[in-house]
Write an enzyme that holds these catalytic residues in place. Structure first.
Site, mmCIF file in Angstrom:
data_model
loop_
_atom_site.group_PDB
_atom_site.id
_atom_site.type_symbol
_atom_site.label_atom_id
_atom_site.label_comp_id
_atom_site.label_asym_id
_atom_site.label_seq_id
_atom_site.Cartn_x
_atom_site.Cartn_y
_atom_site.Cartn_z
ATOM 1 N N CYS A 276 61.555 34.107 40.554
ATOM 2 C CA CYS A 276 62.210 34.467 41.811
ATOM 3 C C CYS A 276 63.447 33.584 42.023
ATOM 4 O O CYS A 276 63.422 32.377 41.771
ATOM 5 C CB CYS A 276 61.238 34.307 42.976
ATOM 6 S SG CYS A 276 61.958 34.845 44.542
ATOM 7 N N CYS B 25 62.189 28.613 48.074
ATOM 8 C CA CYS B 25 61.113 28.267 49.026
ATOM 9 C C CYS B 25 60.305 27.084 48.464
ATOM 10 O O CYS B 25 59.671 27.218 47.403
ATOM 11 C CB CYS B 25 60.223 29.475 49.270
ATOM 12 S SG CYS B 25 61.159 30.979 49.611
ATOM 13 N N CYS C 29 56.698 27.335 46.984
ATOM 14 C CA CYS C 29 56.279 28.497 46.200
ATOM 15 C C CYS C 29 56.344 28.299 44.686
ATOM 16 O O CYS C 29 57.411 28.000 44.128
ATOM 17 C CB CYS C 29 57.119 29.706 46.595
ATOM 18 S SG CYS C 29 56.545 31.204 45.772
ATOM 19 N N CYS D 3 46.693 44.403 49.575
ATOM 20 C CA CYS D 3 48.033 43.860 49.813
ATOM 21 C C CYS D 3 48.700 43.552 48.480
ATOM 22 O O CYS D 3 48.136 42.829 47.660
ATOM 23 C CB CYS D 3 47.952 42.557 50.598
ATOM 24 S SG CYS D 3 47.039 42.713 52.118
ATOM 25 N N CYS E 156 49.195 47.233 52.341
ATOM 26 C CA CYS E 156 50.163 46.260 52.841
ATOM 27 C C CYS E 156 51.019 45.845 51.646
ATOM 28 O O CYS E 156 50.479 45.718 50.539
ATOM 29 C CB CYS E 156 49.421 45.039 53.406
ATOM 30 S SG CYS E 156 50.530 43.723 53.972
ATOM 31 N N CYS F 94 52.874 42.365 59.695
ATOM 32 C CA CYS F 94 52.017 41.232 59.345
ATOM 33 C C CYS F 94 52.959 40.049 59.197
ATOM 34 O O CYS F 94 53.785 40.019 58.287
ATOM 35 C CB CYS F 94 51.287 41.526 58.037
ATOM 36 S SG CYS F 94 50.389 40.100 57.398
ATOM 37 N N ARG G 77 44.728 35.879 60.615
ATOM 38 C CA ARG G 77 44.116 35.758 59.273
ATOM 39 C C ARG G 77 44.067 34.316 58.810
ATOM 40 O O ARG G 77 45.095 33.628 58.761
ATOM 41 C CB ARG G 77 44.882 36.604 58.246
ATOM 42 C CG ARG G 77 44.244 36.510 56.851
ATOM 43 C CD ARG G 77 44.801 37.493 55.846
ATOM 44 N NE ARG G 77 44.750 38.833 56.367
ATOM 45 C CZ ARG G 77 45.805 39.644 56.488
ATOM 46 N NH1 ARG G 77 46.977 39.231 56.093
ATOM 47 N NH2 ARG G 77 45.674 40.850 56.969
HETATM 48 N N1 SAM Z 1 58.830 37.162 47.894
HETATM 49 C C1 SAM Z 1 58.470 37.717 49.111
HETATM 50 C C2 SAM Z 1 58.860 36.848 50.280
HETATM 51 O O1 SAM Z 1 58.914 35.630 50.126
HETATM 52 O O2 SAM Z 1 59.112 37.367 51.345
HETATM 53 C C3 SAM Z 1 56.987 38.067 49.222
HETATM 54 C C4 SAM Z 1 55.967 37.169 48.557
HETATM 55 S S1 SAM Z 1 55.797 35.523 49.190
HETATM 56 C C5 SAM Z 1 54.829 34.725 47.949
HETATM 57 C C6 SAM Z 1 54.701 35.747 50.587
HETATM 58 C C7 SAM Z 1 54.326 34.542 51.390
HETATM 59 O O3 SAM Z 1 53.347 33.783 50.697
HETATM 60 C C8 SAM Z 1 55.380 33.528 51.719
HETATM 61 O O4 SAM Z 1 56.200 33.920 52.779
HETATM 62 C C9 SAM Z 1 54.533 32.332 52.126
HETATM 63 O O5 SAM Z 1 54.273 32.360 53.520
HETATM 64 C C10 SAM Z 1 53.247 32.531 51.335
HETATM 65 N N2 SAM Z 1 53.083 31.464 50.326
HETATM 66 C C11 SAM Z 1 53.734 31.355 49.145
HETATM 67 N N3 SAM Z 1 53.373 30.239 48.485
HETATM 68 C C12 SAM Z 1 52.462 29.606 49.261
HETATM 69 C C13 SAM Z 1 51.736 28.387 49.133
HETATM 70 N N4 SAM Z 1 51.879 27.574 48.082
HETATM 71 N N5 SAM Z 1 50.874 28.055 50.119
HETATM 72 C C14 SAM Z 1 50.730 28.864 51.209
HETATM 73 N N6 SAM Z 1 51.398 30.011 51.378
HETATM 74 C C15 SAM Z 1 52.258 30.387 50.427
HETATM 75 FE FE1 SF4 Z 2 60.414 34.042 46.008
HETATM 76 FE FE2 SF4 Z 2 58.222 32.678 46.517
HETATM 77 FE FE3 SF4 Z 2 60.243 32.554 48.198
HETATM 78 FE FE4 SF4 Z 2 58.829 34.852 47.995
HETATM 79 S S1 SF4 Z 2 58.086 32.890 48.739
HETATM 80 S S2 SF4 Z 2 61.048 34.615 48.053
HETATM 81 S S3 SF4 Z 2 58.304 34.764 45.809
HETATM 82 S S4 SF4 Z 2 60.235 31.817 46.070
#
Ligand code: SAM
Ligand code: SF4
Ligand code: DTB
Length: 337
Positions: A72, A76, A79, A116, A147, A207, A279
């Site tokens: 990606c 973030c 992530c 989801c 979802c 959500c 949730r």
């Molecule tokens: N890439 C898309 C986005 O970021 O909008 C969708 C997938 S992203 C993985 C969905 C959500 O997963 C993120 O917004 C975050 O809130 C949650 N998430 C990702 N990594 C996480 C982690 N290590 N611990 C807790 N929540 C996490």
């Molecule tokens: Fe990409 Fe992870 Fe951020 Fe979603 S949360 S945009 S998968 S880096």
């Protein structure tokens, strides 16, 4: 009026209260005061509101599948799927539709009512949306709710998902507006609010929640919940994630959040958004059964079920089934109260 109201009067009062309680004008001092209540008072208040709006012994169960993993472009900080961090993850292109339907069927057989699907995109391409719509239709044909979480959406993409029959779109605010730039720099808070507005206006259920335990302050946690509750409409589903600390990500070594503060966060979410499904989302693998029980008591009434979240571990299904049995909890209940 007599001191003891009739059943009819009580019913009317409850309905009036329920209407009054759906507020979109929460202020920081009020929410901080809730957080600061003695623990038992806060949980009692949350449980009382929970019972007014939901069956207290029923928890909705969703399963997650990563339909496109890793690589990606975004940064973030929590992530493991960001291409910028070295998190020991094997990237995977968008899955074939039959593989997705097979996973959904398996999740349904294990007791999930909603499926989801998550993709590691900043935003999908229009041709990705066509494939996702086919997945949504295949999953719906099994009789499950759907979802998806795909990143930022355009108007056209949102419309295509709505017309394709999508039930829920997950897009999190993640944290307070103040703390946001400490965690993510490649898209703005406003970008997220814009996508949420598109989804809400299209009629797809929203959500939307966040992550705690990322080093944010007490005020940041309160402000995240205020942002969610003060949206034009409360999100139908509010995932509260405890950060899963993944090696290689910038937040892997952050100090863990006090469990009792996490439970308070669930309770305050329940009080602010009385009719939303709250949730108990990521992070359950690191929580004791007793902590989860207190989260359910505080008003959490939805979980992710299945051995995997998107890329990290979740409790084993047989462990969750045993926990539900020990707590007298039934799975069920699909939509907004
Ligand atoms: N890439 C898309 C986005 O970021 O909008 C969708 C997938 S992203 C993985 C969905 C959500 O997963 C993120 O917004 C975050 O809130 C949650 N998430 C990702 N990594 C996480 C982690 N290590 N611990 C807790 N929540 C996490
Ligand atoms: Fe990409 Fe992870 Fe951020 Fe979603 S949360 S945009 S998968 S880096
Ligand atoms: C949400 O709020 N939490 C889920 C779901 N929405 C998509 C994702 C949690 C991801 C946890 C880290 C992982 O497994 O990659």
């Amino acid at each position: 009026m007599s001191a003891n109201p009739t059943i009819e009067q009580s019913l009317v009062n409850t309905q009036l209260n329920a209407a009054i309680l759906l507020r979109n004008d929460w202020q920081l001092d009020e929410v901080k005061a809730l957080y600061a209540l003695p623990f038992n008072d806060l949980l009692f208040k949350a449980q009382t509101i929970h019972r007014e709006n939901f069956d207290p012994n029923e928890v909705q169960v969703s399963s997650l599948l990563s339909i496109k993993t890793g690589s990606c472009s975004e940064d973030c900080g929590y992530c493991p799927q960001s291409a910028r961090y070295d998190s020991d993850l094997t990237p995977e292109a968008l899955l074939p539709i039959d593989e997705v339907i097979k996973s959904a069927k398996l999740a349904q057989d294990q007791g999930a009512s909603r499926f989801c699907m998550g993709a590691a995109w900043r935003s999908p391409k229009d041709k990705d949306i066509e494939r996702v719509v086919e997945m949504v239709q295949g999953v719906k044909a099994l009789g499950m709710e759907t979802c998806v979480t795909l990143g930022m959406l355009s108007d056209k993409q949102t419309k295509a998902l709505k017309e394709g029959g999508l039930d829920y779109y997950n897009h999190n605010l993640d944290t307070s507006e103040d703390y946001y730039s400490e965690v993510i720099t490649t898209r703005t808070y406003q970008d997220r609010l814009d996508t949420l507005a598109r989804v809400r206006d299209s009629g797809i259920n929203v959500c939307c929640g966040g992550i705690v335990g990322m080093g944010e302050s007490d005020d940041d946690r309160a402000n995240l919940l205020i942002e969610l509750a003060n949206l034009p409409k409360h999100p139908e589903s509010v995932p509260i994630n405890m950060l899963v600390q993944v090696e290689g990500t910038p937040l892997s070594d952050i100090e863990s959040l006090d469990s009792l503060v996490f439970i308070r966060t669930i309770a305050v979410a329940r009080i602010l958004m009385p009719k939303s499904r709250v949730r108990l989302s990521a992070g359950r693998n690191e929580m004791s059964d007793e902590m989860q029980a207190l989260c359910f008591f505080s008003g959490a009434n939805s979980i992710f079920y299945g051995d995997k979240l998107l890329t990290t571990d979740n409790p084993m299904t047989n462990h969750d089934l045993a926990l539900f049995e020990r707590l007298g909890i039934r799975s069920g209940g699909s939509s907004y109260a």
